[in-house]
Design a protein around this motif. Structure first.
Motif, mmCIF file in Angstrom:
data_model
loop_
_atom_site.group_PDB
_atom_site.id
_atom_site.type_symbol
_atom_site.label_atom_id
_atom_site.label_comp_id
_atom_site.label_asym_id
_atom_site.label_seq_id
_atom_site.Cartn_x
_atom_site.Cartn_y
_atom_site.Cartn_z
ATOM 1 N N THR A 1 0.809 -1.226 0.000
ATOM 2 C CA THR A 1 0.000 0.000 0.000
ATOM 3 C C THR A 1 0.838 1.271 0.000
ATOM 4 N N GLN A 2 1.788 1.377 0.911
ATOM 5 C CA GLN A 2 2.586 2.605 1.006
ATOM 6 C C GLN A 2 3.450 2.824 -0.233
ATOM 7 N N ILE A 3 3.912 1.737 -0.830
ATOM 8 C CA ILE A 3 4.694 1.847 -2.067
ATOM 9 C C ILE A 3 3.813 2.392 -3.184
ATOM 10 N N LEU A 4 2.586 1.897 -3.271
ATOM 11 C CA LEU A 4 1.656 2.397 -4.305
ATOM 12 C C LEU A 4 1.361 3.882 -4.100
ATOM 13 N N ILE A 5 1.161 4.280 -2.861
ATOM 14 C CA ILE A 5 0.920 5.699 -2.572
ATOM 15 C C ILE A 5 2.095 6.541 -3.060
ATOM 16 N N HIS A 6 3.310 6.056 -2.792
ATOM 17 C CA HIS A 6 4.507 6.776 -3.241
ATOM 18 C C HIS A 6 4.561 6.848 -4.757
ATOM 19 N N GLU A 7 4.353 5.723 -5.437
ATOM 20 C CA GLU A 7 4.463 5.692 -6.901
ATOM 21 C C GLU A 7 3.395 6.558 -7.556
ATOM 22 N N LEU A 8 2.199 6.577 -6.987
ATOM 23 C CA LEU A 8 1.102 7.346 -7.578
ATOM 24 C C LEU A 8 1.192 8.835 -7.244
ATOM 25 N N SER A 9 2.171 9.196 -6.454
ATOM 26 C CA SER A 9 2.393 10.614 -6.130
ATOM 27 C C SER A 9 3.482 11.231 -6.996
ATOM 28 N N GLN A 10 4.045 10.434 -7.923
ATOM 29 C CA GLN A 10 5.109 10.917 -8.795
ATOM 30 C C GLN A 10 4.545 11.757 -9.943
ATOM 31 N N GLU A 11 5.443 12.423 -10.665
ATOM 32 C CA GLU A 11 5.021 13.251 -11.796
ATOM 33 C C GLU A 11 4.560 12.404 -12.971
ATOM 34 N N ARG A 12 5.130 11.195 -13.103
ATOM 35 C CA ARG A 12 4.717 10.270 -14.157
ATOM 36 C C ARG A 12 4.269 8.978 -13.504
ATOM 37 N N ILE A 13 3.101 8.510 -13.874
ATOM 38 C CA ILE A 13 2.571 7.294 -13.270
ATOM 39 C C ILE A 13 2.127 6.319 -14.358
ATOM 40 N N TYR A 14 1.990 5.060 -13.948
ATOM 41 C CA TYR A 14 1.560 4.014 -14.873
ATOM 42 C C TYR A 14 0.089 3.706 -14.690
ATOM 43 N N ASP A 15 -0.618 3.520 -15.811
ATOM 44 C CA ASP A 15 -2.031 3.142 -15.742
ATOM 45 C C ASP A 15 -2.218 1.870 -14.928
ATOM 46 N N GLU A 16 -1.274 0.897 -15.102
ATOM 47 C CA GLU A 16 -1.415 -0.382 -14.408
ATOM 48 C C GLU A 16 -1.399 -0.211 -12.894
ATOM 49 N N MET A 17 -0.609 0.744 -12.400
ATOM 50 C CA MET A 17 -0.554 0.955 -10.956
ATOM 51 C C MET A 17 -1.855 1.563 -10.435
ATOM 52 N N VAL A 18 -2.470 2.387 -11.260
ATOM 53 C CA VAL A 18 -3.786 2.914 -10.889
ATOM 54 C C VAL A 18 -4.806 1.782 -10.895
ATOM 55 N N GLU A 19 -4.750 0.959 -11.918
ATOM 56 C CA GLU A 19 -5.719 -0.124 -12.085
ATOM 57 C C GLU A 19 -5.687 -1.125 -10.930
ATOM 58 N N VAL A 20 -4.472 -1.477 -10.461
ATOM 59 C CA VAL A 20 -4.390 -2.525 -9.440
ATOM 60 C C VAL A 20 -4.799 -2.057 -8.053
ATOM 61 N N THR A 21 -5.006 -0.766 -7.861
ATOM 62 C CA THR A 21 -5.516 -0.316 -6.569
ATOM 63 C C THR A 21 -6.906 -0.898 -6.309
ATOM 64 N N ALA A 22 -7.652 -1.153 -7.381
ATOM 65 C CA ALA A 22 -8.978 -1.778 -7.228
ATOM 66 C C ALA A 22 -8.830 -3.222 -6.755
ATOM 67 N N TYR A 23 -7.832 -3.935 -7.284
ATOM 68 C CA TYR A 23 -7.574 -5.312 -6.853
ATOM 69 C C TYR A 23 -7.146 -5.335 -5.384
ATOM 70 N N LEU A 24 -6.275 -4.406 -5.002
ATOM 71 C CA LEU A 24 -5.759 -4.384 -3.640
ATOM 72 C C LEU A 24 -6.880 -4.151 -2.635
ATOM 73 N N GLY A 25 -7.804 -3.266 -2.986
ATOM 74 C CA GLY A 25 -8.978 -3.059 -2.141
ATOM 75 C C GLY A 25 -8.696 -2.349 -0.831
ATOM 76 N N ASP A 26 -7.674 -1.502 -0.804
ATOM 77 C CA ASP A 26 -7.327 -0.761 0.407
ATOM 78 C C ASP A 26 -7.872 0.664 0.283
ATOM 79 N N VAL A 27 -8.890 0.983 1.082
ATOM 80 C CA VAL A 27 -9.564 2.282 0.937
ATOM 81 C C VAL A 27 -8.656 3.445 1.334
ATOM 82 N N SER A 28 -7.545 3.167 2.013
ATOM 83 C CA SER A 28 -6.618 4.245 2.368
ATOM 84 C C SER A 28 -5.952 4.849 1.132
#
Length: 288
Positions: free
Chosen positions: A229-256
């Protein structure tokens, strides 16, 4: 949002296109002559053209070249035999050649191409040779060459068989990041899941190699392992992000992750993967 290709990657693509253009209309004899060119990448493009055209003459040439005293010709022979169309007899002979090259050739590049090509043949035969490939991989997973271990990870990605898992775990623990990257890819593409695989992925979160880290992030999220979770938060806070990382947040299911996704929306606007993930996590939050 996919990251922009580097200038180095673009240059490689341009060179590949140039070689493809040079080879695509050449007659067979000219392509065969290019197999001895000093530029191995050009020779490889000529081999790719010959492989695509196929035919008994090219098959016999590749089979004979596998015994050449020149390692480049053996490597190109192994490459050609990987995906060229073969009849039953030709395939039986070619598989034996590839197996022997993969185990015994003195050149690492030849062993590497032989392992990859054996994987391609296994894929084309719809797993018919899966047991033989697993037997081969038992040895090549320990090969001293990084290239061969990378090829082994690739070969194990072409079919799903849980007997591959112990071998892939060895590769996930390899000392070289590119080997770990391909092993993680093989695990993800076949949806393998064990506690040890997840623990290996957690260790990959500290990899400097982004591709290996990327596979680990995606893999852990799809397996609903909240250690990512915390790694995803870090990656999604960057200037360039990947669609796949956005997509897998739904799989992870962490509302935070919702505040981070709202920030992504403010920065980049809406897009399909983002909208879906926000909808899924908002639904989960409403049930808490």
């Amino acid at each position: 949002m996919m990251m922009v290709r580097s200038a180095y990657d673009k240059k490689k693509d341009d060179i590949h296109f140039e070689y493809w253009q040079r080879c695509r209309y050449l007659p067979e004899d000219k392509l065969i002559a290019l197999l001895d060119h000093d530029n191995f990448k050009l020779s490889l493009e000529a081999a790719a053209s010959l492989q695509l055209r196929g035919g008994s003459k090219i098959i016999r040439l590749a089979q004979m070249d596998s015994f050449s005293n020149r390692y480049k010709r053996r490597a190109l022979a192994a490459f050609i035999l990987g995906q060229i169309k073969l009849n039953t007899k030709e395939e039986k002979i070619s598989l034996k050649i590839l197996y022997d090259l993969a185990l015994n050739d003195q050149s690492a590049i030849v062993r590497s191409y032989a392992v990859s090509s054996f994987g391609h043949r296994c894929e084309k035969a719809k797993k018919k040779y899966a047991d033989t490939l697993l037997s081969l991989a038992q040895s090549t997973v320990l090969d001293k060459s990084v290239m061969v271990r990378v090829s082994t990870a690739f070969a194990l990605s072409v079919f799903k068989n849980r007997a591959s898992i112990p071998l892939l775990i060895k590769l996930l623990k390899d000392t070289h990041s590119e080997v770990k990257n391909w092993a993680a890819f093989a695990v993800n593409v076949n949806n393998y899941d064990t506690p040890e695989i997840r623990n290996c992925f957690v260790l990959l979160l500290d990899e400097k190699n982004f591709e290996a880290r990327f596979e680990a992030i995606i893999g852990l999220a799809k397996r609903q392992d909240k250690r990512v979770t915390q790694i995803l938060i870090h990656e999604l806070s960057q200037e360039r992000i990947y669609d796949e990382m956005v997509e897998v947040t739904a799989y992870l299911g962490d509302v935070s992750l919702l505040p981070t996704l709202y920030q992504v929306k403010d920065k980049f606007g809406t897009f399909k993967e983002l909208n879906t993930s926000i909808k899924v996590l908002e639904h989960l939050k409403s049930k808490l």
